[in-house]
Design an enzyme around this catalytic site. Structure first.
Site, mmCIF file in Angstrom:
data_model
loop_
_atom_site.group_PDB
_atom_site.id
_atom_site.type_symbol
_atom_site.label_atom_id
_atom_site.label_comp_id
_atom_site.label_asym_id
_atom_site.label_seq_id
_atom_site.Cartn_x
_atom_site.Cartn_y
_atom_site.Cartn_z
ATOM 1 N N ASP A 135 -4.475 0.200 5.195
ATOM 2 C CA ASP A 135 -4.452 -1.204 4.764
ATOM 3 C C ASP A 135 -3.370 -1.562 3.735
ATOM 4 O O ASP A 135 -3.239 -2.728 3.354
ATOM 5 C CB ASP A 135 -5.827 -1.595 4.206
ATOM 6 C CG ASP A 135 -6.269 -0.672 3.077
ATOM 7 O OD1 ASP A 135 -5.425 0.091 2.580
ATOM 8 O OD2 ASP A 135 -7.462 -0.707 2.706
ATOM 9 N N ASP A 177 7.516 14.390 1.896
ATOM 10 C CA ASP A 177 7.648 12.973 1.558
ATOM 11 C C ASP A 177 7.183 12.711 0.129
ATOM 12 O O ASP A 177 7.276 11.575 -0.348
ATOM 13 C CB ASP A 177 6.848 12.101 2.539
ATOM 14 C CG ASP A 177 5.402 12.525 2.654
ATOM 15 O OD1 ASP A 177 5.157 13.719 2.913
ATOM 16 O OD2 ASP A 177 4.505 11.687 2.465
ATOM 17 N N GLY A 218 7.050 6.524 5.710
ATOM 18 C CA GLY A 218 7.544 5.306 5.035
ATOM 19 C C GLY A 218 6.585 4.810 3.975
ATOM 20 O O GLY A 218 5.472 5.310 3.813
ATOM 21 N N LYS A 238 2.456 -0.146 -6.205
ATOM 22 C CA LYS A 238 1.694 0.694 -5.277
ATOM 23 C C LYS A 238 0.343 0.028 -5.050
ATOM 24 O O LYS A 238 -0.392 -0.216 -6.008
ATOM 25 C CB LYS A 238 1.521 2.088 -5.874
ATOM 26 C CG LYS A 238 0.922 3.090 -4.907
ATOM 27 C CD LYS A 238 1.140 4.498 -5.423
ATOM 28 C CE LYS A 238 0.390 5.522 -4.573
ATOM 29 N NZ LYS A 238 0.530 6.876 -5.109
ATOM 30 N N ARG A 289 5.236 1.123 -10.897
ATOM 31 C CA ARG A 289 5.902 2.334 -11.373
ATOM 32 C C ARG A 289 7.421 2.202 -11.296
ATOM 33 O O ARG A 289 7.945 1.382 -10.543
ATOM 34 C CB ARG A 289 5.376 3.569 -10.644
ATOM 35 C CG ARG A 289 5.338 3.455 -9.140
ATOM 36 C CD ARG A 289 4.685 4.684 -8.509
ATOM 37 N NE ARG A 289 5.060 4.785 -7.106
ATOM 38 C CZ ARG A 289 4.735 5.782 -6.303
ATOM 39 N NH1 ARG A 289 4.019 6.793 -6.762
ATOM 40 N NH2 ARG A 289 5.128 5.794 -5.050
HETATM 41 P P1 AMP Z 1 0.481 10.178 0.529
HETATM 42 O O1 AMP Z 1 -0.277 11.328 1.056
HETATM 43 O O2 AMP Z 1 -0.277 9.281 -0.418
HETATM 44 O O3 AMP Z 1 1.814 10.554 -0.018
HETATM 45 O O4 AMP Z 1 0.756 9.223 1.775
HETATM 46 C C1 AMP Z 1 1.328 9.644 2.975
HETATM 47 C C2 AMP Z 1 1.727 8.448 3.761
HETATM 48 O O5 AMP Z 1 0.583 7.617 4.019
HETATM 49 C C3 AMP Z 1 2.759 7.554 3.097
HETATM 50 O O6 AMP Z 1 3.603 7.050 4.093
HETATM 51 C C4 AMP Z 1 1.901 6.466 2.491
HETATM 52 O O7 AMP Z 1 2.626 5.288 2.283
HETATM 53 C C5 AMP Z 1 0.816 6.302 3.535
HETATM 54 N N1 AMP Z 1 -0.430 5.747 2.984
HETATM 55 C C6 AMP Z 1 -1.319 6.352 2.169
HETATM 56 N N2 AMP Z 1 -2.343 5.533 1.866
HETATM 57 C C7 AMP Z 1 -2.104 4.359 2.500
HETATM 58 C C8 AMP Z 1 -2.787 3.094 2.584
HETATM 59 N N3 AMP Z 1 -3.932 2.871 1.959
HETATM 60 N N4 AMP Z 1 -2.213 2.130 3.325
HETATM 61 C C9 AMP Z 1 -1.061 2.343 3.966
HETATM 62 N N5 AMP Z 1 -0.392 3.483 3.947
HETATM 63 C C10 AMP Z 1 -0.889 4.487 3.217
HETATM 64 MG MG MG Z 2 3.420 9.920 -0.709
#
Ligand code: AMP
Ligand code: MG
Length: 537
Positions: free
Chosen positions: A147, A282, A112, A135, A205
């Protein structure tokens, strides 16, 4: 940047929203912003955080026009407040969406929007809908143990790269703005137990939607076929209305469109030398856009096994050359999710087979263009290409410079070898690697190349023009983004603006800007942020 003015912006406050996603699809009934598993819902309503002192670093004027915003609108305080999440506009309906995904090949369950908040679907004067998303604007029910925030370095990289990709002609989500929040965020950049406070930032974005393969996978994995169908029907009616009313047959055609768009995207990434770095399901959209710029990188020396992502350094699952195969794997996960709606696997498997054909055809046509051929001539060009791609990684060869300089290689049959290869002098990183054997192989390949070009009987200037239109001179070299980050940390924003400006015209020569087109300097070879990136952002 100019000092922000405090005059109210008529255009921004009159921006209209038409929230089709939240209107058509079920919301999480629970309204507390607490981390949890969310069932029977496509999204959770959630508010962005207030931040200490939002300050605009940069905005994209092209993306602003998608919201009918001009320069004056973007330089207001209101703009910085709205696109950092400090102020909502009438009609916005902020929410985080619920999706799952396969990460590094394994089913990861619910993920999510953990740090993305969709503000709503803005409608511009042309009647286009654009989902506006922040973001790094705070936690959501999907934040798991993180966080919900983002740091400057990753936000700046996403901001600049989205716009650079757009100007390169690569399908991508768009970036409107980069805003410092005024707060700090703690990050352990190297995952080595040494967290540091870093400046926090928010990127705004835009995309038609941010719906990912993982949205469908999650509902299918939970056996929630009603919601799976509801989401799929919504997508087809809203974004693919030309396909007709949803039915099992139309689901198949829809998947086929996603396969085609994804194949085209892979061809583009290989053309410009882009490595996404985290091609989890995702991070794949139904619109065939580049999405979620994290530990991405640009090939400097041509090495198909290269990945900038330190987390993937061992397996190299997401390295440059494997991206089309991974896209295929990801599409296969989407077929698993869609199968319950269609009942028969055959149309889905046919589309997957066609993906490979579309990709290969697209890749050959693209490579022929990179080399300046008028068309791809299968028999001869295939071996010429294969031999080139064997030659390039033998010595460290800057990919971007190589294709750009190849356009200057003279093809006259009587030219001596050293004159033919002269334009390529600058494209190698380690001159000591240029052995006599290598030079001989390069000269032999260039002779075959010259002969092939001559068969097209096309004037040199025309070939160069065609090649320059597909082989960029300016890409967001990894070290350039890092230099811009270093400057912003020092309070100096002008390099971001200058890079944004140069990257607006990546195929033009732009006299006076050559310093942004050169090889990566030696100091950047091993510097974190320039050659390797962690997922920490
Ligand atoms: P990503 O690898 O950036 O596509 O992130 C994978 C998942 O981790 C997604 O569900 C992101 O929303 C969540 N996510 C990444 N960084 C954070 C963060 N700093 N706080 C909360 N969720 C995060
Ligand atoms: Mg992602």
């Amino acid at each position: 940047m100019n000092q922000p003015s405090t005059s109210p912006s008529g255009t921004l406050t009159s921006l209209r929203f038409d929230n089709r996603f939240t209107r058509a699809l079920p919301a999480d009934p629970e309204t507390e912003n607490q981390r949890r598993q969310v069932f029977d819902a496509c999204y959770s309503r959630v508010l962005p955080l207030h931040t200490a002192r939002p300050q605009l670093v940069s905005y994209s004027r092209e993306t602003a026009t998608l919201l009918d915003l001009g320069e004056n609108d973007c330089r207001t305080d209101l703009f910085a407040r709205v696109f950092s999440g400090n102020q909502l506009l009438t009609g916005m309906d902020p929410h985080a969406s619920c999706y799952g995904g396969h990460q590094f090949g394994n089913w990861a369950g619910q993920l999510g929007d953990g740090r993305a908040i969709n503000l709503g679907e803005a409608v511009n004067k042309r009647g286009e809908h654009w989902m506006v998303q922040l973001k790094g604007a705070g936690p959501t029910p999907y934040s798991r143990n993180a966080d919900g925030l983002a740091v400057l370095r990753s936000s700046l990289r996403e901001f600049l790269c989205s716009e650079a990709m757009f100007h390169l002609g690569v399908p991508t989500t768009r970036a409107l703005s980069l805003i410092l929040t005024g707060d700090t965020v703690e990050r352990d950049m190297f995952y080595d137990g040494h967290p540091e406070e870093e400046p926090g930032a928010v990127v705004c974005r835009l995309a038609p939607s941010f719906i990912r393969f993982g949205n469908f996978e999650l509902f299918a994995a939970r056996g929630d076929f009603g919601l799976l169908r509801q989401l799929t029907d919504f997508c087809i009616r809203t974004f693919f209305p030309h396909l007709g009313e949803p039915s099992p047959e139309i689901y198949g055609r829809w998947f086929d469109e996603i396969c085609r768009a994804t194949a085209a995207l892979m061809v583009h990434w290989l053309r410009v030398g882009f490595v996404h770095g985290v091609m989890n399901t995702d991070n794949m959209t139904i619109h065939g856009l580049t999405i979620d710029y994290g530990p991405y990188g640009w090939l400097e020396d041509y090495d198909p096994t290269w990945t900038p992502n330190t987390t993937d350094a061992r397996g190299r699952r997401y390295c440059f050359g494997r991206q089309p195969a991974i896209a295929h794997w990801n599409l296969a996960r989407l077929t698993d999710a869609l199968l319950p709606l269609i009942g028969s696997v055959e149309p889905l498997e046919q589309s997957l087979r066609d993906f490979t054909v579309h990709f290969e055809d697209g890749w050959e046509t693209m490579m022929a263009r990179k080399l300046g051929f008028i068309t791809f001539e299968s028999d001869q060009d295939r071996s010429l290409l294969r031999d080139l791609l064997r030659l390039l990684p033998k010595v460290e060869t800057d990919m971007t410079l190589f294709y750009r300089q190849l356009a200057l290689v003279p093809v006259d049959p009587h030219i001596p070898p050293e004159q033919r290869s002269a334009p390529l002098k600058e494209v190698f990183y380690r001159p000591e690697q240029l052995s006599d054997t290598y030079r001989g192989q390069l000269a032999a390949w260039l002779d075959r190349y010259a002969e092939r070009v001559r068969r097209d009987s096309c004037p040199d200037a025309e070939r160069r023009q065609r090649m320059d239109a597909v082989n960029p001179k300016y890409v967001l070299r990894n070290y350039l983004a890092q230099l811009a980050i270093d400057k912003v940390v020092e309070g100096e924003y002008s390099l971001v603006g200058e890079l944004l400006e140069v990257l607006r015209h990546p195929y033009d020569d732009q006299p006076g800007k050559e310093m942004f087109a050169g090889k990566r300097p030696e100091w950047a070879r091993h510097r974190p942020g320039c050659s390797m990136l962690s997922c920490s952002s």
